[in-house]
Design a protein around this motif. Structure first.
Motif, PDB file in Angstrom:
ATOM      1  N   MET A 148       4.270 -16.809  20.330  1.00  0.00           N
ATOM      2  CA  MET A 148       4.155 -16.280  19.088  1.00  0.00           C
ATOM      3  C   MET A 148       3.324 -14.962  19.146  1.00  0.00           C
ATOM      4  N   ALA A 149       3.994 -14.000  18.854  1.00  0.00           N
ATOM      5  CA  ALA A 149       3.344 -12.430  19.084  1.00  0.00           C
ATOM      6  C   ALA A 149       2.158 -12.216  17.740  1.00  0.00           C
ATOM      7  N   ARG A 150       1.160 -11.754  18.188  1.00  0.00           N
ATOM      8  CA  ARG A 150       0.118 -11.670  17.432  1.00  0.00           C
ATOM      9  C   ARG A 150       0.283  -9.991  16.636  1.00  0.00           C
ATOM     10  N   GLY A 151      -0.198  -9.826  15.773  1.00  0.00           N
ATOM     11  CA  GLY A 151      -0.004  -8.448  15.016  1.00  0.00           C
ATOM     12  C   GLY A 151      -0.769  -7.359  15.876  1.00  0.00           C
ATOM     13  N   ARG A 152      -1.040  -6.124  15.290  1.00  0.00           N
ATOM     14  CA  ARG A 152      -1.581  -5.273  15.983  1.00  0.00           C
ATOM     15  C   ARG A 152      -2.848  -5.174  16.297  1.00  0.00           C
ATOM     16  N   THR A 153      -3.377  -4.506  17.525  1.00  0.00           N
ATOM     17  CA  THR A 153      -4.808  -4.622  17.835  1.00  0.00           C
ATOM     18  C   THR A 153      -5.116  -3.141  17.473  1.00  0.00           C
ATOM     19  N   HIS A 154      -6.390  -3.107  16.610  1.00  0.00           N
ATOM     20  CA  HIS A 154      -7.104  -2.049  16.354  1.00  0.00           C
ATOM     21  C   HIS A 154      -8.335  -2.028  17.125  1.00  0.00           C
ATOM     22  N   SER A 155      -8.548  -0.480  17.338  1.00  0.00           N
ATOM     23  CA  SER A 155     -10.025  -0.427  18.082  1.00  0.00           C
ATOM     24  C   SER A 155     -11.312  -0.645  17.074  1.00  0.00           C
ATOM     25  N   PRO A 156     -12.382  -0.971  17.587  1.00  0.00           N
ATOM     26  CA  PRO A 156     -13.542  -1.238  16.910  1.00  0.00           C
ATOM     27  C   PRO A 156     -13.838   0.366  16.175  1.00  0.00           C
ATOM     28  N   GLU A 157     -13.670   1.353  16.693  1.00  0.00           N
ATOM     29  CA  GLU A 157     -13.772   2.725  16.033  1.00  0.00           C
ATOM     30  C   GLU A 157     -12.838   2.732  14.634  1.00  0.00           C
ATOM     31  N   PHE A 158     -11.638   2.415  14.698  1.00  0.00           N
ATOM     32  CA  PHE A 158     -10.706   2.405  13.556  1.00  0.00           C
ATOM     33  C   PHE A 158     -11.132   1.631  12.621  1.00  0.00           C
ATOM     34  N   LYS A 159     -11.671   0.144  13.063  1.00  0.00           N
ATOM     35  CA  LYS A 159     -12.237  -0.513  11.895  1.00  0.00           C
ATOM     36  C   LYS A 159     -13.445  -0.090  11.298  1.00  0.00           C
ATOM     37  N   LEU A 160     -14.283   0.371  12.270  1.00  0.00           N
ATOM     38  CA  LEU A 160     -15.565   0.909  11.324  1.00  0.00           C
ATOM     39  C   LEU A 160     -15.213   1.979  10.511  1.00  0.00           C
ATOM     40  N   GLU A 161     -14.412   2.954  10.538  1.00  0.00           N
ATOM     41  CA  GLU A 161     -14.098   3.992   9.841  1.00  0.00           C
ATOM     42  C   GLU A 161     -13.329   3.506   8.476  1.00  0.00           C
ATOM     43  N   VAL A 162     -12.356   2.457   8.689  1.00  0.00           N
ATOM     44  CA  VAL A 162     -11.883   2.131   7.689  1.00  0.00           C
ATOM     45  C   VAL A 162     -12.863   1.433   6.584  1.00  0.00           C
TER      46      VAL A 162
ATOM     47  N   VAL B 184      -6.740   2.007   1.241  1.00  0.00           N
ATOM     48  CA  VAL B 184      -7.019   1.962   2.861  1.00  0.00           C
ATOM     49  C   VAL B 184      -5.700   1.047   3.325  1.00  0.00           C
ATOM     50  N   CYS B 185      -5.594   0.063   2.679  1.00  0.00           N
ATOM     51  CA  CYS B 185      -4.274  -0.825   2.883  1.00  0.00           C
ATOM     52  C   CYS B 185      -2.790  -0.069   2.907  1.00  0.00           C
ATOM     53  N   ARG B 186      -2.614   0.673   1.946  1.00  0.00           N
ATOM     54  CA  ARG B 186      -1.456   1.359   1.703  1.00  0.00           C
ATOM     55  C   ARG B 186      -1.475   2.639   2.753  1.00  0.00           C
ATOM     56  N   GLU B 187      -2.394   3.278   2.858  1.00  0.00           N
ATOM     57  CA  GLU B 187      -2.531   4.302   3.892  1.00  0.00           C
ATOM     58  C   GLU B 187      -2.402   3.935   5.359  1.00  0.00           C
ATOM     59  N   TYR B 188      -2.839   2.795   5.974  1.00  0.00           N
ATOM     60  CA  TYR B 188      -2.819   2.685   7.164  1.00  0.00           C
ATOM     61  C   TYR B 188      -1.926   1.280   7.403  1.00  0.00           C
ATOM     62  N   ASP B 189      -1.151   0.784   6.198  1.00  0.00           N
ATOM     63  CA  ASP B 189      -0.349  -0.140   6.312  1.00  0.00           C
ATOM     64  C   ASP B 189      -1.126  -1.403   7.078  1.00  0.00           C
ATOM     65  N   LEU B 190      -2.202  -1.892   6.337  1.00  0.00           N
ATOM     66  CA  LEU B 190      -3.083  -3.108   6.722  1.00  0.00           C
ATOM     67  C   LEU B 190      -2.761  -3.998   5.705  1.00  0.00           C
ATOM     68  N   ALA B 191      -2.695  -5.381   6.192  1.00  0.00           N
ATOM     69  CA  ALA B 191      -2.882  -6.402   5.116  1.00  0.00           C
ATOM     70  C   ALA B 191      -4.351  -6.591   4.428  1.00  0.00           C
ATOM     71  N   ASN B 192      -4.186  -6.783   3.101  1.00  0.00           N
ATOM     72  CA  ASN B 192      -5.366  -7.049   2.411  1.00  0.00           C
ATOM     73  C   ASN B 192      -6.477  -8.127   3.038  1.00  0.00           C
ATOM     74  N   SER B 193      -5.932  -9.161   3.547  1.00  0.00           N
ATOM     75  CA  SER B 193      -6.570  -9.931   4.212  1.00  0.00           C
ATOM     76  C   SER B 193      -7.305  -9.540   5.669  1.00  0.00           C
ATOM     77  N   VAL B 194      -6.708  -8.751   6.331  1.00  0.00           N
ATOM     78  CA  VAL B 194      -7.259  -8.058   7.532  1.00  0.00           C
ATOM     79  C   VAL B 194      -8.307  -6.933   7.081  1.00  0.00           C
ATOM     80  N   VAL B 195      -8.206  -6.365   6.067  1.00  0.00           N
ATOM     81  CA  VAL B 195      -9.331  -5.306   5.446  1.00  0.00           C
ATOM     82  C   VAL B 195     -10.438  -6.192   4.897  1.00  0.00           C
TER      83      VAL B 195
END
Length: 101
Positions: A1-15, A29-40
């Motif tokens: 089963m494939a997992r989702g995208r992997t984001h860098s620690p820097e990207f996560k901190l910036e968000v 942020v979710c819309r701009e970066y195409d992220l799921a609300n649960s991830v954020v």
């Protein structure tokens, strides 16, 4: 089963910083970066718990203590094995020496 995208620690901190500073709302942020609300939400909780060190690998504080505990238990197991062998040897010699059967 494939997992989702992997984001860098820097990207996560910036968000998370954008949300924490009030510059953007989580929905934006979710819309701009195409992220799921649960991830954020998960990133925000991690940031709230660990601050700026949130997305760096954490050193488990108990690693040294766990290693010491393992060493102690291994020593104890060895000691018990020796005592068990000595008891078995003593029991075997007492049975063979009695000659009652």
């Amino acid at each position: 089963m494939a997992r989702g995208r992997t984001h860098s620690p820097e990207f996560k901190l910036e968000v998370v910083r954008q949300i924490a500073s009030g510059a953007k709302r989580p929905v934006q942020v979710c819309r701009e970066y195409d992220l799921a609300n649960s991830v954020v939400d998960r990133w925000r909780h991690e940031y709230a718990a660990r601050g700026e060190a949130a997305f760096t690998p954490s050193e488990a504080p108990g690693d040294a203590a766990l290693e010491a505990r393992i060493a102690e238990l291994e020593r104890l197991c060895g000691q018990l094995a020796l005592e068990n062998a000595a008891l078995k040897k003593g029991l075997a010699s007492s049975r063979s020496g009695s000659g009652t059967r």
